[in-house]
Enzyme design. Structure first.
Site, short mmCIF file in Angstrom:
data_model
loop_
_atom_site.label_atom_id
_atom_site.label_comp_id
_atom_site.label_asym_id
_atom_site.label_seq_id
_atom_site.Cartn_x
_atom_site.Cartn_y
_atom_site.Cartn_z
N LYS A 119 1.65 3.95 -3.27
CA LYS A 119 1.37 5.39 -3.16
C LYS A 119 2.66 6.21 -3.23
CE LYS A 119 -3.15 5.47 -0.96
NZ LYS A 119 -3.73 6.35 -1.97
N TYR A 152 0.83 -1.21 0.00
CA TYR A 152 0.00 0.00 0.00
C TYR A 152 0.87 1.26 0.00
CZ TYR A 152 -3.26 3.50 1.89
OH TYR A 152 -4.01 4.63 2.10
#
Length: 220
Positions: free
Chosen positions: A124, A120
């Site tokens: 990003k 995750y």
């Protein structure tokens, strides 16, 4: 604006549309946003994965706000998460850059790092690096920790978080302040205010910045 139907995006949009400062907002999304006052709002239903479906809407725009993202990353495949949270956002950013948009705002997350072991945070982080490489005159990276909503949207785990997280704020001091929870209305307002402020270069905005921006009166 891309992602206006999400929790943060909706708050940012409402702050801009209903504020005293007259600004017109154009939203791009898979479905329209239901707001009481539409006088300053232009909405386009588009394919977020196909920039050709919205490229004609970007001409003359000065600021792009992107709050697009999946609500529960753990409930979908890594491929689908990447497709929405990274690929669609980067396509939007490229289209904005090509159209001459000067300022790009992104709703990201605290702790992002393109070299992180967390899928995750790594995804990003890769997105942020790609955005920086595009060379916008101004790039604002909003990095909240826990976003606190007034209602529980995702079941018992979020219900527990909404109760416990605010109680931790007193323990999160100094450098740990960035991990404090932020109310969704405050965060959305902070993004709206920041969009109306002047600035240049790349800026990272975290908890203290959210509080400072949300207290300003540019849009009242």
């Amino acid at each position: 604006m891309l992602g206006a139907t999400g929790a943060v995006g909706r708050q940012a949009l409402a702050s801009l549309v209903h504020g005293a400062r007259a600004v017109q907002v154009t939203t791009l999304g898979r479905r329209p946003v239901d707001l009481p006052d539409h006088s300053r709002l232009v909405q386009h239903q588009v394919d977020i994965h196909d920039p050709s479906s919205y490229a004609d809407c970007l001409g003359g725009q000065q600021v792009a706000i992107c709050t697009l993202g999946v609500g529960q990353p753990s409930q979908m495949s890594k491929a689908e998460f990447t497709r929405v949270d990274k690929d669609a956002v980067l396509m939007f950013a490229n289209a904005c850059r090509a159209a001459g948009v000067k300022h790009f705002e992104l709703l990201s997350s605290v702790g992002v790092d393109a070299r992180s072991r967390s899928f995750y945070l790594r995804t990003k982080g890769e997105l942020q690096e790609a955005l920086e490489a595009l060379g916008f005159e101004r790039l604002s990276l909003f990095q909240p920790s826990m976003i606190l909503t007034p209602t529980n949207r995702y079941g018992w785990s979020q219900a527990l978080t909404l109760v416990v997280w605010p109680k931790l704020d007193g323990l999160l001091r100094g450098r740990l302040k960035r991990f404090r929870g932020i109310g969704v209305e405050e965060l959305g307002r902070a993004m709206a205010v920041n969009a109306l402020n002047e600035g240049t270069g790349v800026e990272t905005v975290q908890w203290s910045g959210f509080k400072r921006l949300a207290s300003q009166d540019q849009i009242r």
